[in-house]
Design an enzyme around this catalytic site. Structure first.
Site, PDB file in Angstrom:
ATOM      1  N   ARG A 181       0.958  -1.280  -0.014  1.00 13.97           N
ATOM      2  CA  ARG A 181      -0.219  -0.105  -0.446  1.00 13.97           C
ATOM      3  C   ARG A 181       1.227   1.176  -0.247  1.00 13.97           C
ATOM      4  O   ARG A 181       0.532   2.750  -0.814  1.00 13.97           O
ATOM      5  CB  ARG A 181      -0.927   0.381   1.323  1.00 13.97           C
ATOM      6  N   TYR A 237      -6.679  -1.212  -6.474  1.00 18.91           N
ATOM      7  CA  TYR A 237      -5.710  -2.067  -6.063  1.00 18.91           C
ATOM      8  C   TYR A 237      -5.719  -1.735  -4.754  1.00 18.91           C
ATOM      9  O   TYR A 237      -5.250  -0.773  -3.873  1.00 18.91           O
ATOM     10  CB  TYR A 237      -4.977  -2.579  -6.786  1.00 18.91           C
ATOM     11  N   GLU A 238      -4.966  -3.017  -4.262  1.00 16.18           N
ATOM     12  CA  GLU A 238      -4.474  -3.322  -2.536  1.00 16.18           C
ATOM     13  C   GLU A 238      -5.021  -2.744  -1.920  1.00 16.18           C
ATOM     14  O   GLU A 238      -4.699  -2.063  -0.173  1.00 16.18           O
ATOM     15  CB  GLU A 238      -2.813  -2.441  -2.489  1.00 16.18           C
ATOM     16  N   GLY A 239      -6.835  -2.758  -1.618  1.00 14.40           N
ATOM     17  CA  GLY A 239      -7.652  -2.181  -1.007  1.00 14.40           C
ATOM     18  C   GLY A 239      -8.123  -1.208  -1.457  1.00 14.40           C
ATOM     19  O   GLY A 239      -7.439  -0.171  -1.618  1.00 14.40           O
TER      20      GLY A 239
END
Length: 589
Positions: free
Chosen positions: A300, A431-433
């Site tokens: 992140r 992406y990545e949350g």
């Protein structure tokens, strides 16, 4: 017309003069043998900039126009990508901040962060490969057995092998608790079966092996996310002597056709379509999500750095075009609105860089600093990770859109390459949350768990910078201080509101979370520009005639006048989150 060149002067300035990495990190035992300071920074940045500008940047358009493709269970990457990744590996960049006991260079995280900004500024699709691989290696380093570390890490850290993370499944998205991938015990290993989607660099021929980290459930696993385990699933099995054995039962099914990052193979991956892929438990059974989050937090931070890199590339292209394009008898950079757009891009890029680089130092202090300081530093980086990922990726959409706008009609057609930055960077809020997840994490978990104590500590640092700006005796710095003071008052009020709503009605707090995340990003971005302005002012007072320092002060002034007022708007939205947002009926949408 705008070939990428790393902003070395600004990077050097941040690392050596603002962050003072030599004193902040160079005295730590883990770095004492490797050196930290201006000489090392200069050498590393020069070499990385040459690689990024000369080798990676020319492949940006190549990958966009000749995307990765999957045929008969194998992926072909764009021309030139394999050689470029080999150059990154040969330069020691893949594991630059990794443990030297396992093939890493052992240098501070700040140098890894600088490298990732350059790779992504030059070519975001290609830059994804080392980013995900480094994260996978970090997870193995944190949770693997010594045998697993010896088997995988050196070759991953040196770039001989590459790593991936396999989380998402069709129909599951971010709700990992409903995943269907299975892991059945079989002697000293497990048989993995199932399908994963959106797997970045899921397959390729650029390295001789790919080490997949895969989330799956055991037959008797608890329901939901508490029943997820993490497994190491190599593309090729590894023999006891470290040589490669037979091909594992893991294959790409297809590559996604995407809005951007065409050169990056985003794969649908099938595990166990034949006899079941052989996997090895990483960490403890049913603790896979906790293990994966070691990798996710690193990833992140790097998604924010990705967004910064793409934004800087877009700024450079737009500024070059604006200097060359003549309209009304003058280059359009002289047109007031074009100048506004470019200054907005520049000030946001420098604010993004200040935030990402500062917290890269915090990451090292949390893991390698004095033991008594580590909990506070860890709390700080935990608080800032969702802001770095969320705010930088949101701002990057504005910056790259402005980069297209500066080009006018030529930005909307593909031949200039301006639109690619916008298309590529659009994935970063997803992406990545997603950024909604980042905002919820910031408010409900990070702010709420200590009642805002860590945020208060950081706001104390902002106030200290304001005091220094006011004491400098310069009208420009005083103006920056006044802008920060207003933004600080808004931040303090919004924080009180969010903390109160967390207790009263968490849904109201979550409804305000995105606005609060953005407000926090704008404030801390302005804070770091204020710090830079102070250093630049000191250099000028000491007799420097470098126009770079004048530009740093002017950039902070512009940000204070034109960007920091956005904090008030976000604060107003936070204050109004109990209104129509809550009462609006879903069927009216």
């Amino acid at each position: 017309m705008g070939t990428y060149r790393a902003p070395i002067e600004d990077m050097n300035f941040l690392i050596d003069e603002v962050l003072d990495a030599e004193n902040a990190l160079g005295t730590l035992p883990d770095f004492a043998d490797y050196g930290v300071g201006s000489e090392l920074t200069t050498v590393l940045l020069d070499e990385a900039a040459k690689l990024a500008g000369d080798e990676l940047a020319p492949l940006r358009r190549v990958g966009d126009e000749q995307p990765a493709i999957c045929t008969d269970g194998a992926v072909t990457t764009p021309p030139g990508y394999d050689a470029a990744l080999r150059q990154l590996a040969e330069g020691g960049w893949i594991g630059i901040s990794s443990d030297p006991r396992y093939g890493g260079q052992g240098l501070p995280e700040i140098y890894n962060t600088v490298g990732h900004e350059m790779w992504n500024g030059a070519n975001m699709a290609l830059g994804l490969a080392p980013m995900l691989s480094s994260g996978a290696a970090l997870a193995i380093h944190a949770h693997g057995t010594e045998a697993q570390k010896q088997t995988y890490l050196e070759k991953m850290n040196t770039g001989q092998w590459m790593g991936t993370m396999n989380l998402t499944e069709s129909g599951a998205g971010s709700d990992l608790g409903v995943m269907k991938a299975k892991a059945v015990p079989e002697g000293d290993h497990y048989r993995i079966s199932g399908q994963k989607i959106y797997i970045t660099w899921g397959d390729h021929q650029s390295t001789e092996n790919i080490i997949h980290l895969v989330l799956a459930k055991l037959p008797d696993a608890p329901e939901g996310s508490r029943g997820i385990s993490l497994f190491i699933v190599p593309k090729f099995l590894v023999n006891d002597d470290g040589s490669l054995g037979e091909r594992n039962d893991v294959y790409p099914v297809s590559c996604e056709h995407k809005l951007g990052i065409h050169g990056s193979p985003t794969c649908v991956m099938a595990f166990g379509d034949d006899e079941g892929a052989i996997g090895y438990l990483l960490g403890e059974e049913n603790r896979g999500l906790a293990c994966m989050f070691t990798m996710m937090n690193e990833a992140r931070h790097k998604v924010g750095v990705q967004a910064l890199g793409a934004s800087e590339g877009s700024l450079q292209k737009a500024a070059a075009y604006a200097r060359d394009r003549v309209q009304g008898g003058v280059p359009i950079i002289e047109h007031p609105d074009v100048k506004r757009m470019l200054l907005t891009m520049k000030s946001l890029c420098e604010a993004m860089r200040g935030l990402a680089y500062t917290e890269a130092v915090t990451m090292d202090l949390a893991h390698r600093g004095p033991q008594e300081d580590r909990p506070l530093q860890q709390s700080r980086i935990d608080l800032m990770i969702p802001v770095i990922k969320g705010w930088l990726s949101e701002v990057a959409q504005e910056v790259t859109s402005l980069g297209l706008q500066v080009h006018g009609g030529m930005g909307f057609v593909e031949e200039t390459g301006a639109a690619q930055y916008l298309r590529d960077v659009r994935i970063t809020p997803i992406y990545e949350g997603t950024n909604g997840i980042q905002a919820a994490d910031l408010v409900s978990r990070k702010l709420g768990r200590d009642g805002g104590a860590t945020m208060e500590e950081m706001m104390t640092e902002v106030n200290a910078t304001i005091t220094r700006l006011q004491a400098a005796g310069d009208a420009r710095l005083t103006g920056i201080a006044e802008s920060l003071t207003r933004a600080m008052a808004d931040q303090e009020n919004a924080t009180r509101i969010v903390l109160a709503e967390l207790k009263e009605d968490p849904n109201v707090a979550l409804g305000a979370s995105f606005e609060y995340m953005m407000q926090t990003g704008y404030l801390f971005g302005g804070w770091h520009l204020g710090r830079s302005a102070l250093v630049a002012f000191d250099r000028l007072k000491s007799g420097s005639d470098n126009p770079f320092y004048e530009a740093k002060i002017a950039t902070a002034q512009y940000y204070g006048e034109q960007i920091l007022p956005r904090c008030a708007a976000h604060a107003g939205a936070v204050a109004g989150a109990r209104g129509a947002l809550q009462s609006f009926q879903q069927e009216w949408i």
